[in-house]
Design a protein around this motif. Structure first.
Motif, PDB file in Angstrom:
ATOM      1  N   THR A   1       2.596  -5.782  -6.594  1.00 23.94           N
ATOM      2  CA  THR A   1       2.121  -6.348  -7.858  1.00 23.94           C
ATOM      3  C   THR A   1       3.080  -6.060  -9.003  1.00 23.94           C
ATOM      4  N   LYS A   2       4.067  -5.188  -8.759  1.00 24.37           N
ATOM      5  CA  LYS A   2       5.026  -4.836  -9.815  1.00 24.37           C
ATOM      6  C   LYS A   2       6.286  -5.688  -9.758  1.00 24.37           C
ATOM      7  N   SER A   3       6.717  -6.074  -8.567  1.00 23.51           N
ATOM      8  CA  SER A   3       7.996  -6.777  -8.449  1.00 23.51           C
ATOM      9  C   SER A   3       7.884  -8.216  -7.951  1.00 23.51           C
TER      10      SER A   3
ATOM     11  N   VAL B   1       1.606 -16.024  -4.143  1.00 26.07           N
ATOM     12  CA  VAL B   1       2.850 -15.250  -4.169  1.00 26.07           C
ATOM     13  C   VAL B   1       3.999 -16.171  -3.759  1.00 26.07           C
ATOM     14  N   TYR B   2       5.039 -16.216  -4.585  1.00 25.69           N
ATOM     15  CA  TYR B   2       6.181 -17.092  -4.308  1.00 25.69           C
ATOM     16  C   TYR B   2       7.279 -16.307  -3.605  1.00 25.69           C
TER      17      TYR B   2
ATOM     18  N   GLY C   1      12.657 -14.478 -13.930  1.00 28.15           N
ATOM     19  CA  GLY C   1      11.531 -13.558 -13.811  1.00 28.15           C
ATOM     20  C   GLY C   1      11.897 -12.137 -14.177  1.00 28.15           C
ATOM     21  N   LYS C   2      13.067 -11.685 -13.705  1.00 26.68           N
ATOM     22  CA  LYS C   2      13.481 -10.311 -13.972  1.00 26.68           C
ATOM     23  C   LYS C   2      13.909 -10.129 -15.424  1.00 26.68           C
ATOM     24  N   MET C   3      14.499 -11.164 -16.027  1.00 25.40           N
ATOM     25  CA  MET C   3      15.018 -11.047 -17.391  1.00 25.40           C
ATOM     26  C   MET C   3      13.955 -11.309 -18.454  1.00 25.40           C
TER      27      MET C   3
ATOM     28  N   PRO D   1      20.495 -10.965  -2.140  1.00 23.16           N
ATOM     29  CA  PRO D   1      19.917 -10.190  -1.037  1.00 23.16           C
ATOM     30  C   PRO D   1      18.400 -10.350  -0.920  1.00 23.16           C
ATOM     31  N   LEU D   2      17.703 -10.472  -2.049  1.00 25.92           N
ATOM     32  CA  LEU D   2      16.258 -10.664  -2.015  1.00 25.92           C
ATOM     33  C   LEU D   2      15.911 -12.019  -1.407  1.00 25.92           C
TER      34      LEU D   2
END
Length: 213
Positions: A28-30, A75-76, A99-101, A154-155
């Protein structure tokens, strides 16, 4: 729609997954999650921007989750097809960067705008990413710097490997996860609303097998 009667608790306990399951735990965090984080059922969609059926399923999933009263989330995850060009991989990197930024809402906004662009072709990936970023109110220059770094490649490859281990051969791949007992049902294709309802209910009432197909 109400799948099961549940007792709400303040603390959300992260589900654990059996060793035999190829699916990594949903974080749920990443992770990029649409809907209630503590939903008892998750639907993981393995997607690719070259896939017209992914675009169709995305709309159905959004409606389904919105009408689930918090019982289901989406969840994508990525499943870039091996014969795809670099352009579609750049778009996958673009949504990860957004998403990360800029946060989860920006991830979903950019994903939607990339799918909605007409004539989205890999040859003009940078142009389409820039247009979609502008529609999403994102800084396209910052986004391109992140994309060109391949930081999240890599993800994306991890998602791709996971999809193959599940037996998926194309997109969209859909996995229904019971977050209480970790059971999963694996399907492939643009499922309709009735199918989403059927398999979401089935995974709640699934037997003790680790994976159902």
């Amino acid at each position: 729609m109400k799948l099961v009667t549940i007792v709400l608790v303040i603390l959300f306990i992260q589900p654990s997954y059996s060793a035999s399951s190829p699916i990594r735990p949903i974080s749920t965090k990443s992770e990029h999650i649409y809907g209630a984080l503590n939903a008892p059922v998750s639907i993981i969609m393995y997607s690719d921007f070259s896939c017209p059926y992914c675009k169709k399923l995305r709309l159905t999933l959004k409606k389904f989750v919105n009408q689930s009263s918090g019982q289901v989330n989406w969840v994508y995850r990525h499943f870039p097809l091996e014969n795809n060009s670099l352009g579609y991989l750049q778009q996958a990197n673009a949504i990860e960067c957004s998403g990360k930024m800029y946060g989860n809402e920006s991830f979903w906004a950019l994903t939607q705008n990339l799918f909605n662009l007409p004539n989205n072709t890999p040859e003009n990936a940078q142009q389409f990413i820039t247009l979609a970023a502008q529609k999403s109110n994102l800084n396209s220059k910052e986004l391109m710097l992140c994309i060109n770094s391949n930081k999240y490649q890599p993800l994306i490859e991890q998602d791709q490997k996971e999809a193959k281990e599940l037996g998926l051969t194309g997109t969209p791949g859909v996995v229904f996860v019971n977050n209480k007992n970790n059971k999963i049902i694996v399907k492939q294709g643009a499922l309709n609303y009735a199918n989403l309802t059927k398999f979401s209910r089935a995974v709640v009432n699934s037997p003790s097998d680790d994976k159902l197909k």
